[in-house]
Motif scaffolding. Structure first.
Motif, PDB file in Angstrom:
ATOM      1  N   UNK A 208       0.809  -1.214   0.000  1.00  0.00           N
ATOM      2  CA  UNK A 208       0.000   0.000   0.000  1.00  0.00           C
ATOM      3  C   UNK A 208       0.847   1.271   0.000  1.00  0.00           C
ATOM      4  N   UNK A 209       0.355   2.245  -0.758  1.00  0.00           N
ATOM      5  CA  UNK A 209       0.852   3.616  -0.705  1.00  0.00           C
ATOM      6  C   UNK A 209      -0.377   4.487  -0.507  1.00  0.00           C
ATOM      7  N   UNK A 210      -0.370   5.325   0.521  1.00  0.00           N
ATOM      8  CA  UNK A 210      -1.559   6.105   0.862  1.00  0.00           C
ATOM      9  C   UNK A 210      -1.182   7.561   1.092  1.00  0.00           C
ATOM     10  N   UNK A 211      -2.122   8.446   0.795  1.00  0.00           N
ATOM     11  CA  UNK A 211      -1.904   9.879   0.984  1.00  0.00           C
ATOM     12  C   UNK A 211      -3.072  10.465   1.769  1.00  0.00           C
ATOM     13  N   UNK A 212      -2.746  11.299   2.761  1.00  0.00           N
ATOM     14  CA  UNK A 212      -3.740  11.934   3.634  1.00  0.00           C
ATOM     15  C   UNK A 212      -4.004  13.365   3.164  1.00  0.00           C
TER      16      UNK A 212
ATOM     17  N   UNK B  16       8.162  15.926  -5.432  1.00  0.00           N
ATOM     18  CA  UNK B  16       8.179  17.035  -6.387  1.00  0.00           C
ATOM     19  C   UNK B  16       6.958  17.007  -7.299  1.00  0.00           C
ATOM     20  N   UNK B  17       6.482  15.808  -7.640  1.00  0.00           N
ATOM     21  CA  UNK B  17       5.396  15.707  -8.632  1.00  0.00           C
ATOM     22  C   UNK B  17       4.071  16.338  -8.178  1.00  0.00           C
ATOM     23  N   UNK B  18       3.477  16.083  -7.014  1.00  0.00           N
ATOM     24  CA  UNK B  18       3.716  14.969  -6.101  1.00  0.00           C
ATOM     25  C   UNK B  18       2.932  13.739  -6.562  1.00  0.00           C
ATOM     26  N   UNK B  19       3.380  12.553  -6.105  1.00  0.00           N
ATOM     27  CA  UNK B  19       2.718  11.335  -6.553  1.00  0.00           C
ATOM     28  C   UNK B  19       2.928  10.202  -5.562  1.00  0.00           C
ATOM     29  N   UNK B  20       2.094   9.187  -5.732  1.00  0.00           N
ATOM     30  CA  UNK B  20       2.199   7.926  -4.994  1.00  0.00           C
ATOM     31  C   UNK B  20       2.623   6.829  -5.959  1.00  0.00           C
TER      32      UNK B  20
ATOM     33  N   UNK C  49      -0.122  -8.830 -12.937  1.00  0.00           N
ATOM     34  CA  UNK C  49      -0.122  -8.220 -11.608  1.00  0.00           C
ATOM     35  C   UNK C  49      -1.500  -7.599 -11.403  1.00  0.00           C
ATOM     36  N   UNK C  50      -1.888  -7.427 -10.131  1.00  0.00           N
ATOM     37  CA  UNK C  50      -3.227  -6.933  -9.802  1.00  0.00           C
ATOM     38  C   UNK C  50      -3.119  -5.615  -9.043  1.00  0.00           C
ATOM     39  N   UNK C  51      -4.097  -4.717  -9.309  1.00  0.00           N
ATOM     40  CA  UNK C  51      -4.058  -3.408  -8.682  1.00  0.00           C
ATOM     41  C   UNK C  51      -5.358  -3.021  -7.993  1.00  0.00           C
ATOM     42  N   UNK C  52      -5.231  -2.115  -7.028  1.00  0.00           N
ATOM     43  CA  UNK C  52      -6.358  -1.599  -6.241  1.00  0.00           C
ATOM     44  C   UNK C  52      -6.163  -0.103  -6.047  1.00  0.00           C
ATOM     45  N   UNK C  53      -7.255   0.669  -6.188  1.00  0.00           N
ATOM     46  CA  UNK C  53      -7.220   2.092  -5.834  1.00  0.00           C
ATOM     47  C   UNK C  53      -8.544   2.439  -5.170  1.00  0.00           C
ATOM     48  N   UNK C  54      -8.468   3.110  -4.013  1.00  0.00           N
ATOM     49  CA  UNK C  54      -9.697   3.449  -3.301  1.00  0.00           C
ATOM     50  C   UNK C  54      -9.523   4.732  -2.504  1.00  0.00           C
ATOM     51  N   UNK C  55     -10.659   5.231  -2.029  1.00  0.00           N
ATOM     52  CA  UNK C  55     -10.694   6.406  -1.162  1.00  0.00           C
ATOM     53  C   UNK C  55     -11.213   5.979   0.209  1.00  0.00           C
TER      54      UNK C  55
ATOM     55  N   UNK D  11      -3.472   3.291  -2.889  1.00  0.00           N
ATOM     56  CA  UNK D  11      -3.168   2.503  -4.082  1.00  0.00           C
ATOM     57  C   UNK D  11      -2.313   1.304  -3.688  1.00  0.00           C
ATOM     58  N   UNK D  12      -2.559   0.186  -4.351  1.00  0.00           N
ATOM     59  CA  UNK D  12      -1.767  -1.020  -4.101  1.00  0.00           C
ATOM     60  C   UNK D  12      -1.671  -1.838  -5.376  1.00  0.00           C
ATOM     61  N   UNK D  13      -0.507  -2.447  -5.579  1.00  0.00           N
ATOM     62  CA  UNK D  13      -0.313  -3.419  -6.656  1.00  0.00           C
ATOM     63  C   UNK D  13       0.390  -4.637  -6.076  1.00  0.00           C
ATOM     64  N   UNK D  14       0.042  -5.793  -6.605  1.00  0.00           N
ATOM     65  CA  UNK D  14       0.594  -7.038  -6.073  1.00  0.00           C
ATOM     66  C   UNK D  14       0.923  -8.001  -7.216  1.00  0.00           C
ATOM     67  N   UNK D  15       2.089  -8.667  -7.126  1.00  0.00           N
ATOM     68  CA  UNK D  15       3.115  -8.551  -6.085  1.00  0.00           C
ATOM     69  C   UNK D  15       3.853  -7.216  -6.165  1.00  0.00           C
ATOM     70  N   UNK D  16       4.127  -6.640  -4.995  1.00  0.00           N
ATOM     71  CA  UNK D  16       4.684  -5.287  -4.926  1.00  0.00           C
ATOM     72  C   UNK D  16       6.205  -5.331  -4.787  1.00  0.00           C
TER      73      UNK D  16
END
Length: 326
Positions: A246-250, A273-277, A294-300, A260-265
């Protein structure tokens, strides 16, 4: 003397005019002009109604004259989408990113001429004027070297041979699913499938080895660019959490998160600078003729218990949720 004076003035005018024309041509060199009336309407709706582009930005994306843009907007009666929350019973709003407006704030030199066929916009459910741009994939590495890059920056194995990539577009399916397939000159083929749901965006990325040699070290760079997400665009990693996969932004308010998550990670990280996850996956080694994925997930998430939310997502076994490739 007078003739020489006017000759000098004329020469200066020609130089300035030439520079202006060159700059204008460069500005739209990455444009995608709609090929028919239906495509024109689709992309203008995408840009005006959902992404709230200015006419200048539409020109950057399409290469059209501003007078033609204004006439088409009037003809199709297009107006920006009102600022509303998502209906919780509908899937998350996902659109192909139209290009034109650069999805980064900084480190622009690291993403010259970004190509739109790998990019989607996922709109925040609490404010559908805000969105995050997912670049999936931004880059693919292999034992051959940098095998694909969705913009111009460091050389790829193709740019070193002066081989350009043909522009592509997302396929838009009636179900709301998006898919994109690119076949590289050496036979490697990758496909990205995006399925919006009420709770998340599920993603599937497949790679087929069309070469006669095994492919190894298949690292992928998948990026979530935060420039247009209100409250998430701080150029800092202090508001981010990285815990594979997981990579998450507050948000600045502290009660909204993007995950956001991708597996296998291979590695979760962020570029402030971008900024990005990033949640960068790695494909299993792939023999000739074989396909790997590979499989991905994105959520709020709305709330403050991000640890509890990541645990909840984990318990869904989202990597095992079946996806029908269109």
């Amino acid at each position: 003397m007078l003739r020489k004076f006017y000759s000098t003035i004329f020469s200066i005018f020609i130089i300035i005019f030439g520079l202006t024309v060159t700059q204008a041509e460069d500005a739209v060199s990455n444009a995608r002009k709609p090929t028919n009336e239906a495509e024109l309407k689709y992309w203008l709706e995408n840009m005006v109604v959902f992404h709230h582009f200015t006419v200048d930005e539409i020109q950057q994306a399409t290469g059209m004259d501003q007078s033609d843009i204004n006439a088409a907007i009037k003809r199709f009666d297009l107006k920006p989408h009102p600022k509303t929350e998502q209906n919780p019973k509908t899937p998350l709003l996902v659109k192909p990113y139209p290009g034109g407006r650069h999805p980064r704030i900084g480190f622009l030199e690291g993403a010259i001429d970004p190509q739109r066929e790998t990019k989607i916009s996922v709109f925040t459910p609490w404010d559908q004027h805000s969105y995050v741009v997912l670049d999936i994939p931004e880059a693919i590495w292999s034992n051959l070297g940098l095998t694909y890059l969705a913009h111009t920056h460091v050389p790829t194995i193709w740019s070193k041979q002066n081989i350009a990539m043909k522009p592509l577009e997302w396929k838009r399916h009636d179900s709301g699913t998006l898919s994109m397939t690119r076949k590289l000159p050496n036979g490697i083929e990758f496909t990205t499938v995006v399925v919006p749901r009420q709770d998340a965006v599920l993603m599937d990325m497949l790679l087929k080895n069309g070469t006669d040699q095994p492919l190894t070290n298949l690292r992928v760079q998948n990026c979530a660019m935060l420039k247009m997400a209100k409250g998430f665009a701080q150029q800092s990693n202090d508001n981010k959490l990285f815990r594979a996969p997981y990579a998450a932004c507050r948000s600045e308010t502290g009660n909204h998160w993007m995950i956001m998550a991708w597996s296998p990670c291979f590695k979760p990280w962020g570029n402030q600078k971008c900024p990005c996850l990033h949640s960068d996956p790695i494909f299993p080694d792939c023999a000739p003729g074989e396909t790997t994925r590979v499989k991905g997930w994105f959520s709020f998430y709305t709330g403050t218990d991000i640890e509890g939310e990541l645990k909840r997502i984990d318990e869904l076994d989202w990597q095992k949720i079946p996806m029908k490739n269109p």
